[in-house]
Motif scaffolding. Structure first.
Motif, PDB file in Angstrom:
ATOM      1  N   UNK A 284      53.340  17.666  30.070  1.00 47.82           N
ATOM      2  CA  UNK A 284      53.502  18.018  28.673  1.00 47.82           C
ATOM      3  C   UNK A 284      52.425  18.482  27.961  1.00 47.82           C
ATOM      4  N   UNK A 285      52.376  19.292  26.860  1.00 43.01           N
ATOM      5  CA  UNK A 285      51.125  20.050  26.169  1.00 43.01           C
ATOM      6  C   UNK A 285      50.273  18.962  25.863  1.00 43.01           C
ATOM      7  N   UNK A 286      50.977  17.929  25.102  1.00 42.94           N
ATOM      8  CA  UNK A 286      50.284  16.917  24.434  1.00 42.94           C
ATOM      9  C   UNK A 286      50.322  15.470  25.049  1.00 42.94           C
ATOM     10  N   UNK A 287      49.099  14.803  24.486  1.00 41.58           N
ATOM     11  CA  UNK A 287      49.127  13.464  24.895  1.00 41.58           C
ATOM     12  C   UNK A 287      50.009  12.600  23.797  1.00 41.58           C
ATOM     13  N   UNK A 288      50.042  11.228  23.958  1.00 38.83           N
ATOM     14  CA  UNK A 288      50.910  10.686  22.870  1.00 38.83           C
ATOM     15  C   UNK A 288      50.279  10.382  21.631  1.00 38.83           C
ATOM     16  N   UNK A 289      48.656  10.377  21.773  1.00 37.35           N
ATOM     17  CA  UNK A 289      47.823  10.164  20.622  1.00 37.35           C
ATOM     18  C   UNK A 289      47.692  11.587  19.895  1.00 37.35           C
ATOM     19  N   UNK A 290      48.164  12.853  20.277  1.00 35.53           N
ATOM     20  CA  UNK A 290      47.825  13.938  19.595  1.00 35.53           C
ATOM     21  C   UNK A 290      48.669  13.986  18.154  1.00 35.53           C
ATOM     22  N   UNK A 291      48.025  14.509  17.036  1.00 38.29           N
ATOM     23  CA  UNK A 291      48.645  14.768  15.738  1.00 38.29           C
ATOM     24  C   UNK A 291      49.800  15.659  15.959  1.00 38.29           C
ATOM     25  N   UNK A 292      49.959  16.520  17.094  1.00 40.60           N
ATOM     26  CA  UNK A 292      51.296  17.136  16.872  1.00 40.60           C
ATOM     27  C   UNK A 292      52.465  16.430  17.265  1.00 40.60           C
ATOM     28  N   UNK A 293      52.287  15.433  17.934  1.00 42.21           N
ATOM     29  CA  UNK A 293      53.589  14.828  18.257  1.00 42.21           C
ATOM     30  C   UNK A 293      53.723  13.641  17.252  1.00 42.21           C
ATOM     31  N   UNK A 294      53.165  13.674  16.181  1.00 44.68           N
ATOM     32  CA  UNK A 294      53.272  12.504  15.233  1.00 44.68           C
ATOM     33  C   UNK A 294      54.620  12.056  14.657  1.00 44.68           C
ATOM     34  N   UNK A 295      55.474  13.236  14.757  1.00 49.02           N
ATOM     35  CA  UNK A 295      56.808  13.173  14.271  1.00 49.02           C
ATOM     36  C   UNK A 295      57.655  12.127  15.138  1.00 49.02           C
ATOM     37  N   UNK A 296      57.304  12.486  16.564  1.00 45.45           N
ATOM     38  CA  UNK A 296      57.894  11.783  17.562  1.00 45.45           C
ATOM     39  C   UNK A 296      57.519  10.307  17.742  1.00 45.45           C
ATOM     40  N   UNK A 297      56.238  10.124  17.308  1.00 42.79           N
ATOM     41  CA  UNK A 297      55.400   8.883  17.073  1.00 42.79           C
ATOM     42  C   UNK A 297      56.482   8.143  16.363  1.00 42.79           C
ATOM     43  N   UNK A 298      56.601   8.577  15.065  1.00 41.19           N
ATOM     44  CA  UNK A 298      57.117   7.822  13.974  1.00 41.19           C
ATOM     45  C   UNK A 298      58.673   7.423  14.389  1.00 41.19           C
ATOM     46  N   UNK A 299      59.391   8.708  14.855  1.00 42.55           N
ATOM     47  CA  UNK A 299      60.726   8.483  15.334  1.00 42.55           C
ATOM     48  C   UNK A 299      60.959   7.399  16.278  1.00 42.55           C
TER      49      UNK A 299
END
Lengths: 391, 291
Positions: A284-299
């Motif tokens: 994947x492009x992002x790691x779980x800590x990246x800001x770009x996946x913040x939406x998914x972290x919350x969900x």
């Protein structure tokens, strides 16, 4: 007259029931739902490749459902546990197809289990979007209904050689484990070497449960390797990298997706500075800590309280977004054939997590072709390169 | 190159030797190979991890607790898998041990299976390599070697210098005679299983920083330990030590000088050759002949 009236009444009744009859003919589709099956390990040590990926899928489906569904239908996910076991996987897909009557499948966590399940799915002509299994045999030879959003093992091997060369590797060596997993990557890696007209300066073996890598390191150092392609699971890789550091051997170390968590890998290696020249592939492009996946972290936290977003959730999120897209494109009058055709026509589709566009074709059903290269710098995982790979 | 290979061979060999000692102790007394020994090693590692890493208990205390925990598990193995079948054929006993191994492994998978797969255990002293002579060594290797040697010395002292050790030897030599002189053989058997398991716990706590910990770590080690025990002569404690070190060194030399693809198989080739020439192993007693 009486007969004519009765016939016209029957015709009207038939017309009124026609849409329902069409849905009834398409398994897993009703007027307001689409049933999608998933299989993978929900229990046991490999649950990361099943349960967590499915959690990612479910988060996307739930988001779609909250927004009204796809063409007026809500998505219903049916999960089956295959425990990474081939025989269990066959039983799981049989249940999904014939008992639960799912419309399509979005699953497949472990390669061996997915390979075993393939003939059953192929025979039933159920569209299958593979979300995590990476062995080439899952998608090759191409089957009309089977597509993958995971980066295939052979593509990773090609990408590893490209990366070693692009980082100045002149004397490139291999260290690999030769079990089924290792061989599925080793053979395409040798093929990649051959296509480029290069010979590895050394080609060493290491068991997956090795406790010492001194012999491997000494031989590679003796061969003068300046880049080492590692086809190893985390344990053997950690032992190898630790012993390389111990013996002062510092080539460019090229990993793959089995080593896609550099923070965990650093702890497993346990020797400071050992990962200074280590690069690896992230699907994947992002790691779980990246800001770009913040939406998914919350969900993820809302849907599965107590769970932290993991890279395996991201596999599911990207794969589910592809499924949602093709279902939208297939339209209200949904058939498995239409979904199959839409998958084959999918070009340059950007999910919110894949490193590059997802592109399928009639001939190529390995739709993820863009590995993201990452490196650990301090405590941060940094994106080094996103490079499409071709065979 | 030779020095590096020998040091590494001695380190891995000491692990095999410690594991083999545990197997041999049980075998000597009961004539049963404890196929749950690998899982006892694994659980010893997790005990030490839970105490030292998660609960921040000092390492030495965690090691002692790991030894105590595996000792208790060994007693439990004896109670659940061995004693009820004490008069059953050997194959039943072996199958019971295999079954118990699966139970232990499955339990560990349930508890620790999904936490990053391979759990790191921090080194006990500095992680950076040090130079001794012209050889770079990870200090943890020295800890392992020293710890393993200490365990072996303690074993010798226990067997030869304590009443319990002598009772154990007497039972191993002749259970009927031991019973006649008043030794409670059942207790000795239970104690044997406990002591055997405790060596696995000690080995795990010592080796965890080098091997990492995961629910399946014991399987491959059990095979190597069994091979070491057979090479040394199943039933001989000095043989187990010699067998362990021999396998560790042979593996490394074959990997370094021939090719790494020979590393795994080399030890077994040596075992075959030794057993052809000396069927009872390097230090095993030759079987008695009827005249």
């Amino acid at each position: 007259m009486h007969i004519a009236r009765r016939l016209s009444t029957l015709s009207l009744l038939a017309l009124a029931l026609m849409p329902a009859a069409t849905f009834a003919q398409t398994p897993g589709v009703t007027a307001d739902t689409i049933k999608i099956g998933s299989f993978g390990p929900l229990t046991g040590p490999n649950y990361l490749f099943g349960k967590l990926v499915m959690n990612g899928v479910e988060v996307v489906y739930n988001e779609v459902n909250k927004a009204g569904g796809i063409n007026g239908r809500k998505l219903v996910l049916v999960r089956e546990d295959d425990r990474c076991d081939p025989a269990t996987a066959i039983a799981a897909v049989k249940k999904l197809i014939y008992q639960d009557q799912v419309f399509m499948i979005n699953g497949g966590g472990c390669s061996n289990a997915a390979i075993a399940a393939r003939p059953e799915i192929e025979q039933a002509k159920v569209p299958w979007v593979v979300f995590a299994a990476v062995a080439d045999e899952v998608t090759m030879p191409t089957s009309p209904y089977i597509f993958s959003t995971a980066l295939a093992a052979s593509l990773e091997s090609y990408a590893q050689l490209d990366f070693a060369l692009s980082h100045g590797g002149k004397k490139i060596a291999i260290v690999s484990q030769r079990d089924a997993w290792g061989r599925s990557r080793y053979a395409p890696l040798l093929e990649a070497f051959k296509k480029k007209g290069i010979t590895p300066v050394a080609d060493e073996e290491m068991p997956a449960d090795a406790n010492d890598g001194t012999a491997q390191v000494l031989r590679l150092r003796q061969a003068g390797a300046d880049a080492v392609i590692m086809l190893l699971y985390p344990k053997a890789a950690a032992i190898f990298v630790r012993d390389a550091q111990k013996l002062g051997f510092k080539p460019v170390l090229v990993g793959q997706t089995a080593l896609s968590d550099p923070l965990a890998f650093r702890d497993q290696v346990g020797v400071p500075g050992a990962l200074d020249h280590f690069f690896t592939i992230n699907q994947m492009r992002y790691t779980p800590e990246d800001a770009q996946v913040g939406k998914w972290r919350t969900a993820m936290q809302q849907e599965f309280p107590g769970d932290r977003l993991s890279v395996y959730n991201l596999f599911g999120i990207g794969s589910a977004q592809v499924v949602v897209e093709v279902l939208k494109r297939a339209g209200r009058d949904l058939t498995r054939e239409k979904v199959r055709d839409e998958l084959a026509k999918l070009r340059g589709f950007e999910t919110s997590v894949h490193p590059g566009p997802v592109t399928c074709s009639e001939a190529d059903h390995q739709c993820h072709k863009t590995p993201a290269w990452i490196q650990l710098v301090g405590d941060k995982i940094q994106l080094v390169a996103v490079t499409p790979v071709t065979r | 190159m030779l020095a590096y290979l020998l040091v590494s061979g001695l380190t891995t060999g000491s692990l095999y030797a410690l594991m083999a000692i545990g197997l041999v102790v049980v075998y000597k007394a009961t004539r049963v190979v404890n196929f749950a020994h690998g899982e006892l090693f694994m659980l010893g590692g997790f005990f030490a991890y839970a105490l030292h890493v998660l609960a921040h208990v000092p390492y030495v205390l965690a090691l002692v607790a790991a030894v105590g925990g595996t000792l208790a598990l060994g007693l439990l193995t004896e109670r659940l898998a061995y004693r009820p079948l004490i008069r059953a054929p050997t194959v039943s006993l072996v199958l019971a041990a295999v079954g118990f191994a699966y139970v232990l492994r499955g339990t560990a998978r349930e508890i620790w299976g999904g936490r990053g797969d391979y759990i790191p255990f921090p080194p006990l002293i500095r992680a950076e390599p040090i130079t001794i002579g012209s050889v770079l060594i990870v200090p943890q290797q020295l800890v392992v070697l020293g710890g393993a040697l200490l365990c072996m010395i303690l074993f010798v002292l226990f067997f030869n210098g304590t009443r319990a050790g002598k009772m154990l030897q007497a039972t191993a030599e002749n259970a009927k005679a031991a019973r006649l002189v008043g030794i409670r053989v059942e207790r000795v058997y239970a104690f044997t299983w406990g002591v055997g398991a405790a060596t696995a716990g000690a080995a795990a706590a010592l080796m965890a920083p080098l091997t990492l910990i995961y629910p399946d770590v014991g399987g491959a080690l059990l095979i190597k330990a069994f091979a070491a025990a057979v090479l040394g002569g199943l039933g001989s404690l000095p043989g187990a030590v010699l067998g362990g070190f021999t396998i560790g060194i042979v593996e490394n030399l074959a990997g370094g000088y021939l090719h790494t693809s020979f590393q795994e198989v080399s030890a077994f080739v040596v075992i075959m050759l030794v057993l052809i020439a000396h069927p009872s192993g390097l230090l095993g007693a030759a079987p008695a002949r009827r005249i």
